[in-house]
Design an enzyme around this catalytic site. Structure first.
Site, PDB file in Angstrom:
ATOM      1  N   GLY A 157      39.380  40.862  33.065  1.00  0.00           N
ATOM      2  CA  GLY A 157      39.418  41.495  34.380  1.00  0.00           C
ATOM      3  C   GLY A 157      40.473  42.569  34.514  1.00  0.00           C
ATOM      4  O   GLY A 157      40.559  43.239  35.553  1.00  0.00           O
ATOM      5  N   VAL A 158      41.277  42.791  33.469  1.00  0.00           N
ATOM      6  CA  VAL A 158      42.372  43.765  33.597  1.00  0.00           C
ATOM      7  C   VAL A 158      41.844  45.207  33.593  1.00  0.00           C
ATOM      8  O   VAL A 158      42.508  46.132  34.055  1.00  0.00           O
ATOM      9  CB  VAL A 158      43.432  43.545  32.483  1.00  0.00           C
ATOM     10  CG1 VAL A 158      42.932  44.007  31.118  1.00  0.00           C
ATOM     11  CG2 VAL A 158      44.732  44.245  32.818  1.00  0.00           C
ATOM     12  N   ARG A 187      25.277  38.767  30.861  1.00  0.00           N
ATOM     13  CA  ARG A 187      25.306  39.028  32.309  1.00  0.00           C
ATOM     14  C   ARG A 187      24.088  39.891  32.658  1.00  0.00           C
ATOM     15  O   ARG A 187      23.456  40.470  31.772  1.00  0.00           O
ATOM     16  CB  ARG A 187      26.580  39.781  32.684  1.00  0.00           C
ATOM     17  CG  ARG A 187      27.820  38.930  32.512  1.00  0.00           C
ATOM     18  CD  ARG A 187      29.099  39.724  32.782  1.00  0.00           C
ATOM     19  NE  ARG A 187      30.267  38.927  32.412  1.00  0.00           N
ATOM     20  CZ  ARG A 187      31.370  39.405  31.871  1.00  0.00           C
ATOM     21  NH1 ARG A 187      31.479  40.701  31.615  1.00  0.00           N
ATOM     22  NH2 ARG A 187      32.382  38.620  31.573  1.00  0.00           N
ATOM     23  N   ARG A 280      34.437  41.735  40.710  1.00  0.00           N
ATOM     24  CA  ARG A 280      33.429  42.079  39.700  1.00  0.00           C
ATOM     25  C   ARG A 280      32.182  41.211  39.885  1.00  0.00           C
ATOM     26  O   ARG A 280      31.065  41.645  39.624  1.00  0.00           O
ATOM     27  CB  ARG A 280      34.008  41.925  38.280  1.00  0.00           C
ATOM     28  CG  ARG A 280      33.082  42.457  37.212  1.00  0.00           C
ATOM     29  CD  ARG A 280      33.750  42.498  35.831  1.00  0.00           C
ATOM     30  NE  ARG A 280      33.913  41.158  35.274  1.00  0.00           N
ATOM     31  CZ  ARG A 280      34.486  40.904  34.107  1.00  0.00           C
ATOM     32  NH1 ARG A 280      34.973  41.893  33.375  1.00  0.00           N
ATOM     33  NH2 ARG A 280      34.603  39.665  33.662  1.00  0.00           N
ATOM     34  N   ARG A 291      39.439  31.701  33.500  1.00  0.00           N
ATOM     35  CA  ARG A 291      39.924  32.981  32.976  1.00  0.00           C
ATOM     36  C   ARG A 291      41.336  33.292  33.499  1.00  0.00           C
ATOM     37  O   ARG A 291      42.168  33.844  32.773  1.00  0.00           O
ATOM     38  CB  ARG A 291      38.933  34.104  33.323  1.00  0.00           C
ATOM     39  CG  ARG A 291      37.706  34.055  32.405  1.00  0.00           C
ATOM     40  CD  ARG A 291      36.613  35.019  32.764  1.00  0.00           C
ATOM     41  NE  ARG A 291      35.480  34.833  31.856  1.00  0.00           N
ATOM     42  CZ  ARG A 291      34.967  35.756  31.047  1.00  0.00           C
ATOM     43  NH1 ARG A 291      35.454  36.964  31.061  1.00  0.00           N
ATOM     44  NH2 ARG A 291      33.965  35.482  30.250  1.00  0.00           N
TER      45      ARG A 291
HETATM   46  N1  LIG Z   1      42.996  50.106  37.780  1.00  0.00           N
HETATM   47  C1  LIG Z   1      42.038  49.422  38.415  1.00  0.00           C
HETATM   48  N2  LIG Z   1      42.152  49.217  39.730  1.00  0.00           N
HETATM   49  C2  LIG Z   1      41.205  48.512  40.401  1.00  0.00           C
HETATM   50  N3  LIG Z   1      40.100  47.978  39.821  1.00  0.00           N
HETATM   51  C3  LIG Z   1      39.973  48.150  38.492  1.00  0.00           C
HETATM   52  C4  LIG Z   1      40.917  48.877  37.724  1.00  0.00           C
HETATM   53  N4  LIG Z   1      40.510  48.864  36.442  1.00  0.00           N
HETATM   54  C5  LIG Z   1      39.358  48.178  36.398  1.00  0.00           C
HETATM   55  N5  LIG Z   1      39.031  47.743  37.626  1.00  0.00           N
HETATM   56  C6  LIG Z   1      37.874  46.923  38.003  1.00  0.00           C
HETATM   57  O1  LIG Z   1      38.190  45.583  37.602  1.00  0.00           O
HETATM   58  C7  LIG Z   1      37.010  44.897  37.198  1.00  0.00           C
HETATM   59  C8  LIG Z   1      37.225  44.333  35.803  1.00  0.00           C
HETATM   60  O2  LIG Z   1      37.300  45.394  34.871  1.00  0.00           O
HETATM   61  P1  LIG Z   1      36.688  45.257  33.424  1.00  0.00           P
HETATM   62  O3  LIG Z   1      35.353  44.621  33.497  1.00  0.00           O
HETATM   63  O4  LIG Z   1      36.802  46.582  32.783  1.00  0.00           O
HETATM   64  O5  LIG Z   1      37.734  44.228  32.811  1.00  0.00           O
HETATM   65  P2  LIG Z   1      37.844  43.649  31.335  1.00  0.00           P
HETATM   66  O6  LIG Z   1      39.278  43.647  30.980  1.00  0.00           O
HETATM   67  O7  LIG Z   1      36.960  44.413  30.423  1.00  0.00           O
HETATM   68  O8  LIG Z   1      37.314  42.187  31.530  1.00  0.00           O
HETATM   69  P3  LIG Z   1      36.679  41.166  30.454  1.00  0.00           P
HETATM   70  O9  LIG Z   1      37.718  40.901  29.446  1.00  0.00           O
HETATM   71  O10 LIG Z   1      36.334  39.977  31.276  1.00  0.00           O
HETATM   72  O11 LIG Z   1      35.479  41.809  29.876  1.00  0.00           O
HETATM   73  C9  LIG Z   1      35.884  45.898  37.243  1.00  0.00           C
HETATM   74  O12 LIG Z   1      35.136  45.677  38.426  1.00  0.00           O
HETATM   75  C10 LIG Z   1      36.602  47.260  37.300  1.00  0.00           C
HETATM   76  O13 LIG Z   1      35.835  48.217  38.004  1.00  0.00           O
HETATM   77  N1  LIG Z   2      38.535  37.498  19.552  1.00  0.00           N
HETATM   78  C1  LIG Z   2      37.556  38.197  20.147  1.00  0.00           C
HETATM   79  N2  LIG Z   2      37.541  38.350  21.484  1.00  0.00           N
HETATM   80  C2  LIG Z   2      36.577  39.076  22.032  1.00  0.00           C
HETATM   81  C3  LIG Z   2      35.567  39.661  21.266  1.00  0.00           C
HETATM   82  N3  LIG Z   2      34.719  40.317  22.103  1.00  0.00           N
HETATM   83  C4  LIG Z   2      35.218  40.158  23.341  1.00  0.00           C
HETATM   84  N4  LIG Z   2      36.323  39.420  23.300  1.00  0.00           N
HETATM   85  C5  LIG Z   2      37.187  39.024  24.416  1.00  0.00           C
HETATM   86  O1  LIG Z   2      36.588  37.976  25.125  1.00  0.00           O
HETATM   87  C6  LIG Z   2      37.072  38.009  26.461  1.00  0.00           C
HETATM   88  C7  LIG Z   2      35.922  37.765  27.418  1.00  0.00           C
HETATM   89  O2  LIG Z   2      34.987  38.787  27.350  1.00  0.00           O
HETATM   90  P1  LIG Z   2      33.754  38.799  28.379  1.00  0.00           P
HETATM   91  O3  LIG Z   2      32.885  39.934  27.923  1.00  0.00           O
HETATM   92  O4  LIG Z   2      33.104  37.462  28.284  1.00  0.00           O
HETATM   93  O5  LIG Z   2      34.340  39.037  29.734  1.00  0.00           O
HETATM   94  C8  LIG Z   2      37.741  39.352  26.648  1.00  0.00           C
HETATM   95  O6  LIG Z   2      39.125  39.135  26.657  1.00  0.00           O
HETATM   96  C9  LIG Z   2      37.359  40.114  25.440  1.00  0.00           C
HETATM   97  O7  LIG Z   2      38.364  41.017  25.030  1.00  0.00           O
HETATM   98  C10 LIG Z   2      35.600  39.485  19.861  1.00  0.00           C
HETATM   99  O8  LIG Z   2      34.756  39.962  19.092  1.00  0.00           O
HETATM  100  N5  LIG Z   2      36.601  38.746  19.349  1.00  0.00           N
END
Ligand SMILES: Nc1ncnc2c1ncn2[C@@H]1O[C@H](COP(=O)(O)OP(=O)(O)OP(=O)(O)O)[C@@H](O)[C@H]1O
Ligand SMILES: Nc1nc2c(ncn2[C@@H]2O[C@H](COP(=O)(O)O)[C@@H](O)[C@H]2O)c(=O)[nH]1
Length: 412
Positions: A157-158, A187, A280, A291
């Site tokens: 979510g970061v 999803r 999200r 999480r």
């Molecule tokens: N700087 C920000 N300020 C506010 N909202 C943000 C910011 N960056 C990202 N978001 C929002 O936060 C939510 C989570 O972002 P994102 O899905 O990119 O996180 P992630 O780190 O890839 O999560 P995961 O590890 O679960 O895949 C999204 O809805 C995104 O639009």
């Molecule tokens: N060690 C690994 N972590 C991974 C990989 N692909 C994604 N991720 C991490 O999982 C969490 C959750 O992801 P989500 O898509 O279910 O939200 C997130 O922190 C990813 O960075 C991988 O190949 N290896």
């Protein structure tokens, strides 16, 4: 049993001759007991003889068999890691220090050079884990050195995915995403093969055992992993690979032979992180809580463990993106200056010789056309890097034709 390609010589590493596949078939290697091979080479390194065959029984993939001088007459159990080359019309085998260079006949330019890693650090580590078996690793030869992959980690979510999407959209020819495997359910908007390779747990566990993954981890109670092939596909396309993985995965990559840049993305606060995750709307309440619990530990490790080269705070998205671009040397770029690496076009019929770190491939073709285009190719293997499956890079080459004054290609 005494075996050897040249019985007068006690061959050690780096001294084995170059062998063309078809020669063995016609009995040039007198002491070798062929196991129904069509094209085979036998290469001696230390006490072992590596028989690389394109056999009728396993017609699709090249197969490795090993004879150990210390156990005469017995084939040693071999574990072959990595994606193997498919069978072709024969090959040449050249001994390098800790690997065998394979030049494949009648293959595409992007598929004609392979390495069989037999004594690299990675292979030795795997041998210790698989006592009683010989471990070898296949790796396609990659021209030049791709830029270091970028590992991006941070709590769920970061905003990792958001930042990566922006980067890929702005610089599509420069970056490629390593598509991970996961056992979690897709999803609503996620596509198989694009966002993840969605897979079953038992399938992924088997593939982990088979050495398909560069790293894997159990994250929020699902398995996630980066396949060697996923990273290889991006690098082979001449792009810089981006990995979105958790902190455990980053730690594994850090401990591996893959040289990468490690970036940790931190939220401004736990409250912000929670809000982003909830907004999200992709996780159930139970999953959100899980999480968030894991996030605490990840932030502690990410900011204190020494795994990461850089920490970025994602408070304002645009600012964070600009800082990410700066780290990647992209501030000020509109159109990225990047071209795909060149490929080696091997002449169909050729002789091979080796002088120090140079492999000379000379066309023996009677075709004027072929002679004109690819008369002599010099491979430079002095800067090879890697040693784990799928990742032998740093191969350079010069192609010299007889009808022009100079070089007509270079891997640099
Ligand atoms: N700087 C920000 N300020 C506010 N909202 C943000 C910011 N960056 C990202 N978001 C929002 O936060 C939510 C989570 O972002 P994102 O899905 O990119 O996180 P992630 O780190 O890839 O999560 P995961 O590890 O679960 O895949 C999204 O809805 C995104 O639009
Ligand atoms: N060690 C690994 N972590 C991974 C990989 N692909 C994604 N991720 C991490 O999982 C969490 C959750 O992801 P989500 O898509 O279910 O939200 C997130 O922190 C990813 O960075 C991988 O190949 N290896």
């Amino acid at each position: 049993m005494m075996w050897g390609l040249d019985s007068d010589k006690d061959l050690t590493m780096g001294e084995a001759p170059i062998i063309i596949g078809q020669d063995l078939q016609h009995g040039n290697d007198n002491d070798f007991e062929s196991k129904s091979g069509t094209f085979e080479t036998g290469t001696i390194i230390g006490d072992k003889k590596y028989v690389i065959g394109e056999t009728a029984a396993e017609f699709f993939y090249v197969k490795v068999q090993i004879l150990d001088n210390n156990c005469p007459g017995e084939w040693v159990n071999v574990v072959e890691l990595g994606t193997k080359p498919i069978s072709c019309n024969g090959h040449s085998a050249v001994v390098l220090k800790d690997r065998i260079l394979i030049l494949r006949k009648d293959s595409n330019p992007d598929d004609c050079i392979w390495f069989l890693e037999v004594d690299t650090m990675f292979v030795r580590e795997q041998q210790e884990k698989n006592l009683g078996t010989e471990v070898v690793a296949w790796s396609k030869g990659v021209i030049g050195n791709a830029e270091k992959p970028v590992v991006i980690s941070g709590p769920s979510g970061v905003g990792k995915g958001t930042l990566i999407s922006k980067l890929m959209k702005d610089f599509p020819s420069m970056f490629g995403f390593s598509v991970s495997h996961t056992t979690r359910a897709p999803r609503a908007m996620e596509k198989d093969g694009v966002h993840y390779h969605f897979t079953e747990k038992n399938v992924m566990e088997k593939e982990i055992k088979d050495g398909k993954f560069l790293e894997f981890a159990s994250v929020h109670e699902n398995l996630y992993g980066t396949s060697v092939e996923g990273v290889e596909l991006v690098s082979d396309a001449g792009k810089r690979c981006i990995l979105d993985i958790d902190v455990q995965g980053a730690r594994s990559v850090r401990a591996s032979t893959l040289e990468a840049m490690f970036i940790f993305i931190c939220p401004p606060s736990m409250d912000d992180l929670e809000k982003r995750l909830r907004d999200r709307g992709t996780e159930t309440e139970e999953q959100v809580l899980k999480r968030l619990r894991n996030a605490q530990a990840e932030i502690e490790q990410g900011t204190s463990s020494g795994i990461f080269d850089h920490i970025l705070y994602n408070d304002n998205l645009e600012e964070c993106y600009e800082n990410l671009k700066k780290l990647l040397g992209l501030d000020g770029y509109d159109v990225p200056p990047k071209s795909a690496p060149k490929a080696i076009d091997l002449p169909r019929d050729h002789s091979v010789s080796k002088i120090d770190d140079k492999i000379i491939i000379n066309s023996t073709s009677s075709s004027i056309l072929e002679k004109e285009s690819k008369n002599l190719i010099m491979l430079d293997v002095s800067s090879l890097k890697g040693g784990a499956p799928g990742r032998t890079r740093g191969l350079n080459f010069e192609a010299i034709d007889s009808f022009s004054e100079g070089f007509n290609g270079s891997g640099n």
